[in-house]
Each structure stands twice: as structure tokens, then as C-alpha cells.
Design an enzyme around this catalytic site. Sequence first.
Site, PDB file in Angstrom:
ATOM      1  N   GLU A 177      -8.326   5.554 -20.354  1.00  0.00           N
ATOM      2  CA  GLU A 177      -7.461   6.606 -20.474  1.00  0.00           C
ATOM      3  C   GLU A 177      -7.210   7.320 -21.618  1.00  0.00           C
ATOM      4  O   GLU A 177      -6.509   7.981 -22.044  1.00  0.00           O
ATOM      5  CB  GLU A 177      -6.355   6.617 -19.454  1.00  0.00           C
ATOM      6  CG  GLU A 177      -5.337   5.410 -19.838  1.00  0.00           C
ATOM      7  CD  GLU A 177      -4.121   5.574 -19.014  1.00  0.00           C
ATOM      8  OE1 GLU A 177      -3.056   5.822 -19.706  1.00  0.00           O
ATOM      9  OE2 GLU A 177      -4.156   5.141 -17.925  1.00  0.00           O
ATOM     10  N   CYS A 237      -5.498   3.104 -14.980  1.00  0.00           N
ATOM     11  CA  CYS A 237      -6.042   1.744 -15.153  1.00  0.00           C
ATOM     12  C   CYS A 237      -7.214   1.102 -14.409  1.00  0.00           C
ATOM     13  O   CYS A 237      -7.363  -0.126 -14.470  1.00  0.00           O
ATOM     14  CB  CYS A 237      -4.847   1.043 -15.391  1.00  0.00           C
ATOM     15  SG  CYS A 237      -3.524   1.468 -16.115  1.00  0.00           S
ATOM     16  N   THR A 294       5.035  -2.138 -23.442  1.00  0.00           N
ATOM     17  CA  THR A 294       4.149  -2.865 -22.790  1.00  0.00           C
ATOM     18  C   THR A 294       2.758  -2.219 -23.149  1.00  0.00           C
ATOM     19  O   THR A 294       1.694  -2.937 -22.721  1.00  0.00           O
ATOM     20  CB  THR A 294       4.510  -2.606 -21.257  1.00  0.00           C
ATOM     21  OG1 THR A 294       4.451  -1.457 -21.071  1.00  0.00           O
ATOM     22  CG2 THR A 294       5.601  -3.385 -20.642  1.00  0.00           C
ATOM     23  N   ARG A 354      10.529   6.604  -9.966  1.00  0.00           N
ATOM     24  CA  ARG A 354      10.720   5.941  -8.756  1.00  0.00           C
ATOM     25  C   ARG A 354       9.254   6.109  -8.033  1.00  0.00           C
ATOM     26  O   ARG A 354       9.210   5.174  -7.088  1.00  0.00           O
ATOM     27  CB  ARG A 354      11.609   6.679  -7.893  1.00  0.00           C
ATOM     28  CG  ARG A 354      11.328   7.996  -7.355  1.00  0.00           C
ATOM     29  CD  ARG A 354      12.393   8.606  -6.577  1.00  0.00           C
ATOM     30  NE  ARG A 354      12.085  10.187  -6.113  1.00  0.00           N
ATOM     31  CZ  ARG A 354      11.453  10.326  -4.957  1.00  0.00           C
ATOM     32  NH1 ARG A 354      11.187   9.314  -4.451  1.00  0.00           N
ATOM     33  NH2 ARG A 354      11.178  11.605  -4.710  1.00  0.00           N
ATOM     34  N   HIS A 383      -3.679  -6.253 -11.178  1.00  0.00           N
ATOM     35  CA  HIS A 383      -3.431  -5.219 -12.193  1.00  0.00           C
ATOM     36  C   HIS A 383      -1.989  -5.931 -12.919  1.00  0.00           C
ATOM     37  O   HIS A 383      -1.096  -5.818 -11.934  1.00  0.00           O
ATOM     38  CB  HIS A 383      -3.501  -3.990 -12.045  1.00  0.00           C
ATOM     39  CG  HIS A 383      -3.058  -2.924 -13.189  1.00  0.00           C
ATOM     40  ND1 HIS A 383      -3.426  -2.958 -14.317  1.00  0.00           N
ATOM     41  CD2 HIS A 383      -1.902  -1.955 -13.381  1.00  0.00           C
ATOM     42  CE1 HIS A 383      -3.104  -2.097 -15.165  1.00  0.00           C
ATOM     43  NE2 HIS A 383      -2.041  -1.531 -14.551  1.00  0.00           N
ATOM     44  N   ARG A 425       5.138  -9.939  -8.091  1.00  0.00           N
ATOM     45  CA  ARG A 425       5.833  -9.294  -6.784  1.00  0.00           C
ATOM     46  C   ARG A 425       4.768  -9.134  -5.804  1.00  0.00           C
ATOM     47  O   ARG A 425       5.063  -9.500  -4.316  1.00  0.00           O
ATOM     48  CB  ARG A 425       6.834  -8.469  -7.140  1.00  0.00           C
ATOM     49  CG  ARG A 425       7.637  -7.844  -5.825  1.00  0.00           C
ATOM     50  CD  ARG A 425       8.492  -6.642  -6.110  1.00  0.00           C
ATOM     51  NE  ARG A 425       9.342  -6.857  -7.261  1.00  0.00           N
ATOM     52  CZ  ARG A 425       9.727  -5.968  -8.122  1.00  0.00           C
ATOM     53  NH1 ARG A 425       9.797  -4.669  -7.597  1.00  0.00           N
ATOM     54  NH2 ARG A 425      10.626  -6.326  -9.111  1.00  0.00           N
ATOM     55  N   ASN A 434       0.078  -4.562 -21.529  1.00  0.00           N
ATOM     56  CA  ASN A 434      -0.564  -3.817 -20.530  1.00  0.00           C
ATOM     57  C   ASN A 434      -1.774  -3.150 -21.269  1.00  0.00           C
ATOM     58  O   ASN A 434      -1.634  -2.246 -21.772  1.00  0.00           O
ATOM     59  CB  ASN A 434       0.230  -2.772 -19.706  1.00  0.00           C
ATOM     60  CG  ASN A 434      -0.737  -2.006 -18.558  1.00  0.00           C
ATOM     61  OD1 ASN A 434      -1.815  -2.242 -18.341  1.00  0.00           O
ATOM     62  ND2 ASN A 434      -0.154  -1.029 -18.055  1.00  0.00           N
ATOM     63  N   SER A 488      -2.974   4.682 -11.769  1.00  0.00           N
ATOM     64  CA  SER A 488      -2.155   5.589 -11.427  1.00  0.00           C
ATOM     65  C   SER A 488      -2.727   6.844 -10.968  1.00  0.00           C
ATOM     66  O   SER A 488      -3.860   7.031 -11.488  1.00  0.00           O
ATOM     67  CB  SER A 488      -1.133   6.077 -12.455  1.00  0.00           C
ATOM     68  OG  SER A 488      -0.191   4.747 -12.719  1.00  0.00           O
TER      69      SER A 488
END
Length: 345
Positions: A81, A113, A154, A200, A235, A244, A267, A297
Site C-alpha cells: 500500500e 496488508c 507501529t 471501532r 497478521h 487474541r 507492523n 483492511s
Amino acid sequence: MDGGIVSYGVYVPRYRIKIEEIAGVWNENPDSIKGGLRVKQKSVPDIDEDTATISVEAARNALKRVDVDGEQVGAIYVGSESHPYAVKPTATIVAEAIDATPYLTAADYEFACKAGTAGIQTCLGLVRSGMARYGLSIGSDVSQGAPSDQLEYTAGAGGGAYLIGTENIIAKINKTVSYTTDTPDFWRREGQRYPSHGGRFTGEPGYFKHVTGATEKLLEKTDKTPSDYDYAVFHQPNGKFPVRAAERLGFEEKQYSPALVVEDIGNTYSGSTLIGLAKVLDQAKPGDRILTTSYGSGAGADSFDITVTENIKEVQDRGPKVSEFLDEGTYLSYGEYAKHKGKVK
């Protein structure tokens, strides 16, 4: 016809900036930032480095591991990107640098990504069909973050290159699936210098929905469970999300921790999943099973079921390992970092 990874290579710039250095400029609490993101520093490109130079270095490192000439590569795709040109492919620069021209197909990919893993899927189709002997897919970025934005802590730089073929496979790709929706969690319009993110939407509707969606579909299609895998690669936009996601899906720390690199280099966007997978391949043994899921994304995820072959032992020590790039580090002040990133003109 079987197809998979024939070789791999990575490149990460040697420059670093610590989270404390960035936080100090914006009067932020560095411990809070590091604890929230689980990142302690990030990689920074040199003044003369960009997505093209990083892609070339990663591609050359991939070819170092095997006896394959550039002219045998029939397809090159560069996912990023942060391509240096709005109109001019990065893939042709790589092709010339590795002597792959003129008889090949080449193109640039963009899907945030996950463009690098999308390129792997394309190469896999080409080599399995016989349209190309080898395909080279690269995920590379010199990602941007606006001053004081959370992304600035990041957004790193680096890339990974994967040579895909049907001969002398070091890691067979057994199955791949994708999960894609129109979820606007992150974007940058033409002419805008820095990207925006949708707050969010970044977590649950973006990353977690797609990573878990693709992974669960792969497990269903392969009739496998998390316990069937030796390694799991996800990722890494920060240090919290992949952990998580892995634990939510049922993977244990011993499966996902070997792939984690984000704490040391940030990242790397299109390079993130590919560098994590390379770190696993550096230490994998014949017969090991690897699950890999990228994320981009916008939004989508590509998931792969991979089995390591006996050929892995022949390539592991023939090129630089990820650990060598993680150990490097020339630290910059914020002013030097701003100059390197072009934040100061």
C-alpha cells in the site's frame, strides 16, 4: 498438481525508533503505549529505501536459497500500500533487478496488508496450471502514520518474498481460502499523505471477523482442528491482535509465539504475515504443519494450510534468517526518524 513454497526471503531495514522516543515528542506515557500495543520499537527505512528497494532485497534473498535463475520466474506480483509510483509498477523494477525480464507477467497488487498473500494465491494458480514454472510474490511496505496518530507507533518497514512452484517444494500449500467484505476500517484517498482509520471498525468488525472467518473456513475445509498444527501465523498490526485471535480460535502460545516479530519491528503491513511465516520456516522441521492467516483492511483475510517437506533442510541456512534482521538496530532520534520518513521537508 502439488504446488507450494520453493523458497523465501525477507528484508528489514536496520534503522529503529523506540516507542519512548515517539511518545516523548507527543507527551504520551510510553509505558501505556507499549502496554496497549505490545510494541517496543519499529523499523524505519533509510532515506534511500522504499517499497521497491525492499522488494528487490527480499527477492534476491529468496533466490539465494535455491538454484533458480531469474529467467525461470514467469510471474512477479508485488503487494503493497506504499508503492513508490501512483502510475508505474514496482513489479517491473524487481523483474529487472533479478534478471527475470522480458518473458514474464508482472503486476502490482493492493489490498492493504494482505496483498502479498493474494499474490501467493495467484502464483499458485499459475504454476499449478502450467502457465508459469515459478511465480514470485512479494509483500513489502514502508507504511505511513500521521504525526501523533496511533499508527505512528507501529507503522514499520520490511518485506517478504516467496517463490512458488511445483518442483523441489519446501512447504506444500494444501489448501487456501479467503474471506472478504466491504468493511471500511482503514483507507487513504488519492493524494492524501496519511491514511485514516475507522476507530471501532478496526478490531471486531475488521481484523477479528475476517481473520477468524477465514481460519474457521480453512479448518472446516481441511477437517482439521487447532491441535493438528505445529505453528500458527497471523497478521500482526500490533502485539495484541494476533495473540487474541489465536487464543480465540483455540491455538496455544507455543504455536503462535514463534511467528511474532511485531514487538521488534512494528507492523510491516504487506510484509507482516510473510515475515512471520518466514521466521517459522527458519526453524520448521519436515512434517510440521503450519496455519497462516493474513489480514488486509477494507477488508479481507487469506488463510493457508501448509505442510513442511524434507527439502526445508536444504534452504534454511542458504539465506539470511529473520532473527538476523531482528537483532540489527541503529536507533534514531525523532528528528532523524522524521527526516528518514519525509515528515520534514
